[in-house]
Every structure is written in structure tokens, then in C-alpha cells.
Write an enzyme that holds these catalytic residues in place. Structure first.
Site, short mmCIF file in Angstrom:
data_model
loop_
_atom_site.label_atom_id
_atom_site.label_comp_id
_atom_site.label_asym_id
_atom_site.label_seq_id
_atom_site.Cartn_x
_atom_site.Cartn_y
_atom_site.Cartn_z
N ASP A 70 -2.56 8.20 -4.11
CA ASP A 70 -3.68 8.86 -3.45
C ASP A 70 -3.10 10.06 -2.70
O ASP A 70 -1.91 10.36 -2.84
CB ASP A 70 -4.41 7.89 -2.51
CG ASP A 70 -5.85 8.33 -2.24
OD1 ASP A 70 -6.04 9.20 -1.36
OD2 ASP A 70 -6.76 7.84 -2.90
N ALA A 87 -11.24 -1.38 -2.40
CA ALA A 87 -10.39 -1.42 -1.21
C ALA A 87 -9.75 -0.06 -1.03
O ALA A 87 -9.88 0.82 -1.90
CB ALA A 87 -9.32 -2.49 -1.34
N LYS A 88 -9.06 0.13 0.08
CA LYS A 88 -8.33 1.38 0.31
C LYS A 88 -7.28 1.15 1.38
O LYS A 88 -7.48 0.37 2.32
CB LYS A 88 -9.27 2.49 0.78
CG LYS A 88 -8.74 3.89 0.54
CD LYS A 88 -8.82 4.26 -0.94
CE LYS A 88 -8.40 5.68 -1.20
NZ LYS A 88 -8.59 6.05 -2.61
N GLY A 89 -6.15 1.83 1.22
CA GLY A 89 -5.11 1.84 2.24
C GLY A 89 -4.93 3.25 2.76
O GLY A 89 -5.10 4.23 2.03
#
Length: 395
Positions: free
Chosen positions: A109, A72-74
Site C-alpha cells: 500500500d 481490513a487495513k493496516g
């Protein structure tokens, strides 16, 4: 649920901040054991398609290192230097709380340091950004203590293990490349684009290994010296955004334009700043013998093909920069603890073995490293059980 399509994510979610109007995105590419992992980034200009690409890459990383979790990634389209940034991040996390509570394990990140996102989680009553995994462990309090001890374990240089492990993994990918061609570390030169958490950590450990880091670049430009830079001194001169104070840089170090790092004559080029840094427009400027991707999606597909045609292989991001993600899950699962020596040994062994495999195929058959790595990922995905919460036990 069966195996999900390689390119189509499970979820795309767009959020609008009610205060600033900023947009944020969550993309869950895949769930394995009911969980997905991937950091949260913040930068002006962040897009849904970028986050989707990064989520796909996270799924590849977890498969490459055989982790029992999906990808996943935000991402938030906002300037992290803006004084309102922490508020935007807090509201984004509050809006994503159902996923952060039960399914999405996130971390630092680009533009979002680990201590900042941990502070947001603490404010929301979720303790730490690995919350979704910690809460389902046999003893959540013990697991939280192990995670915090590992993240905050001191390492040489006055830093913490959680801050340097990703860069250490990139350095091991570079050292693995040198070993594949029998290069002496002391005769190997490196150029690093980006001197933040990932690039700075890689530069530190490459310098420690005896390689000459001849160029580093930050937002202000490129610093170059053919005999090698004093990496420890430059890292001490960084601010919180990974920018070096030029007033303390020795006069004999050349100040060059920011993009000059790409054209630096060096054995290894490490793009560790932004996604899509190497494009068809600048790929012919690359004067390195191998590219090791420390940034996610650092090379566009077209640029990678152009580099390969010139005999320059690219070690893909989902191998080279996966050390932080792999280590976080080793820590969660109790495979490593607070002793940095133990973590460094495990990551060094696994990273160098993977790079040896990729460059072995390149050296013998000219198969691009990404192709070899993706074949492994595809094979690994075919054997995984997706979206089965009962299959993962965290001690």
C-alpha cells in the site's frame, strides 16, 4: 455470526512501537470465511479513522468483485523515507502476527512496496504476505509457488505483473468510462495525480491504449504538456518513492505547482496519490468530465456531491482501484496463473462491465456511480456467510 453492521468494524487495534514511539493501527471491518484482506500503508500522519475508512472500503471491494473474504487495513504513522522505517514495519508485523498468521491477508500500500513487506514476512518465517490464506490451502507449497509466479511474471515495460495489475485495472476503468460515452481513445485526455505504483501503472496502460496523458503530478509538482507526455520516459525517471527526476524531463514540458493537476483541463482526472485529495475547497477547480478514483477515499463525500451537481461523476475507489485486490484473490484461488494475458483479459472484462453499469445509471437517471455501486455491495453482503472458516477452499 450474522451479517456485521456496514459501518461498525469488528476490530480496532492500536500499537505503539517500543523503539520510535510510532503508532500503528489494524482495523478488521469484517471476516468472511474467517479471513479479511487489505494492504498495510505507512505515511506520516496516518490515523486510526483513516485506516478504519480504508478497511470499510476494502470490505466494499471484496463484495463488488464477489471475493470470499472480508475487509481490513493496516496503517503506520511514520515517514517511509526514514531509515528506521523497515524496522518499524517489521515490529508492527511481529505485533500483528496472530492476525497475519490466521486471519489477515495483507499486501503493499502507500509507502510499503510489495517486495518490502514480503521481505518482512520472510524474516518472520511467514514466507509471503498472503500467508493467512496460503496456509489454509489444500497444498500450501503449490499455492505459494503459484502466487510467487504470478506476482513476478514479467510484462512489457520491464515491470512485473504484481506491480502493475492495480494500475492496469484503473486504466480499464478509464477506458470503460470512455466507452460509455463513445469517446475515441486517441482523442481522450487524462490527468493523473500521483505517479507511484497505482498512478504510474494507470498512466502506462492509458498511454499504451492511445490516450493522451497530458499531466502527471508527484510530490515535486505537476508536469504538463497539452500534446501528451512521454509516459514511458517519465516512469523510467522515477525513484522508489514515485518521484520523477526533473533533470531528464524535456524543457518543453511545463513545470506547474503540485495542486495544478486537479485543475488541468482533461476528459478524465485520476487522483492516484493520497486520500481526501478532492475536497469542497478544490472541487470547483476540477476541469474534467469524469473522476476515476485510483487512490483510496480520494474524494470527500461533500466534494463528490459538489462534482455531481456540476455533472461530473466519480467512479468510486472500491470499483476503480479494486483490481489489485481482486486479482490477488483470483491468483490465490487458481482462477488465473502466471500468464499476464489471462489476468489482463479477466480484469479488463470485469472492470469495464462494472463501469458500464455505473455510468449507465448515471447517463439515464443521474444516479451517482457510488450509489449504484453501493446498492450492489449491500445486496452482495446480504447473501454472504460471515465468519465461517469452513466455507473457503483454496486449491
Amino acid at each position: 455470526m450474522g451479517i456485521q453492521q456496514a459501518d461498525e468494524p469488528l476490530l480496532r487495534l492500536t500499537w505503539t512501537d517500543p523503539v520510535t514511539g510510532a503508532h500503528g493501527y489494524l482495523v478488521v471491518h469484517s471476516l468472511v470465511s474467517g479471513l479479511a484482506t487489505g494492504g498495510t500503508r505507512m505515511r506520516a500522519g496516518c490515523t486510526l479513522s483513516e485506516v478504519e475508512d480504508l478497511a470499510r472500503g476494502m470490505a466494499a471491494k471484496t463484495a463488488t468483485f464477489d471475493l470470499p473474504v472480508g475487509g481490513a487495513k493496516g496503517g503506520i504513522d511514520f515517514n517511509p523515507k526514514d531509515p528506521r522505517a523497515d524496522g518499524v514495519l517489521e515490529r508492527f508485523c511481529e505485533a500483528m502476527r496472530p492476525w497475519l498468521d490466521a486471519h489477515w491477508v495483507t499486501a503493499e500500500d502507500l509507502g510499503v512496496p510489495q517486495h518490502v513487506i514480503d521481505a518482512v514476512f520472510a524474516k518472520l518465517g511467514l514466507e509471503q504476505s498472503y500467508h493467512a490464506a496460503i496456509r489454509r490451502s489444500v497444498d500450501p507449497a503449490r499455492t505459494l509457488r503459484r502466487v510467487q509466479a504470478g506476482l513476478n511474471a514479467p510484462v512489457p515495460g520491464g515491470l512485473l505483473l504484481g506491480d502493475v495489475i492495480g494500475g492496469y485495472g484503473v486504466a480499464q476503468a478509464c477506458l470503460g468510462a470512455a466507452a460509455a460515452w463513445d469517446w475515441s481513445a486517441r482523442e481522450t485526455t487524462v490527468a493523473v495525480q500521483g505517479i507511484g505504483t497505482m498512478g504510474g501503472g494507470a498512466a502506462w496502460y492509458l498511454h499504451e491504449a492511445g490516450m493522451r496523458v497530458v499531466a502527471v503530478a508527484d510530490a515535486e509538482g505537476t508536469l504538463y504538456h497539452p500534446d501528451g507526455l512521454d509516459i514511458p520516459a517519465l516512469l523510467r525517471a522515477r525513484n522508489s518513492f514515485g518521484e520523477i527526476d526533473r533533470s531528464v524531463v524535456p524543457t518543453e514540458v511545463q513545470r506547474l505547482p503540485r495542486q495544478a493537476v486537479v485543475a488541468t483541463s482533461a476528459d478524465i482526472l485520476v487522483p492516484a496519490a493520497i486520500s481526501y485529495a478532492l475536497t469542497p475547497d478544490n472541487s470547483f477547480d476540477v476541469d474534467a468530465r469524469v473522476v476515476v478514483e485510483a487512490a483510496n477515499s480520494a474524494t470527500t463525500p461533500e466534494a463528490e456531491l459538489m462534482l455531481a451537481a456540476r455533472g461530473v461523476p466519480v467512479i468510486p475507489d472500491f470499483v476503480a482501484n479494486a483490481g489489485a485486490a481482486a486479482w490477488a484473490w483470483w491468483l490465490l484461488l487458481g482462477h488465473v496463473g502466471a500468464d499476464p494475458t489471462e489476468s489482463f483479459l479477466k480484469l479488463r472484462t470485469e472492470m469495464q462491465a462494472k463501469v458500464a453499469l455505473l455510468l449507465g445509471a448515471w447517463n439515464t437517471e443521474q444516479v451517482r456511480p457510488r450509489q449504484t455501486a453501493w446498492e450492489f455491495v449491500t445486496a452482495r453482503k446480504s447473501s454472504r456467510v460471515f465468519d465461517q472458516p469452513a466455507t473457503l477452499t483454496i486449491p
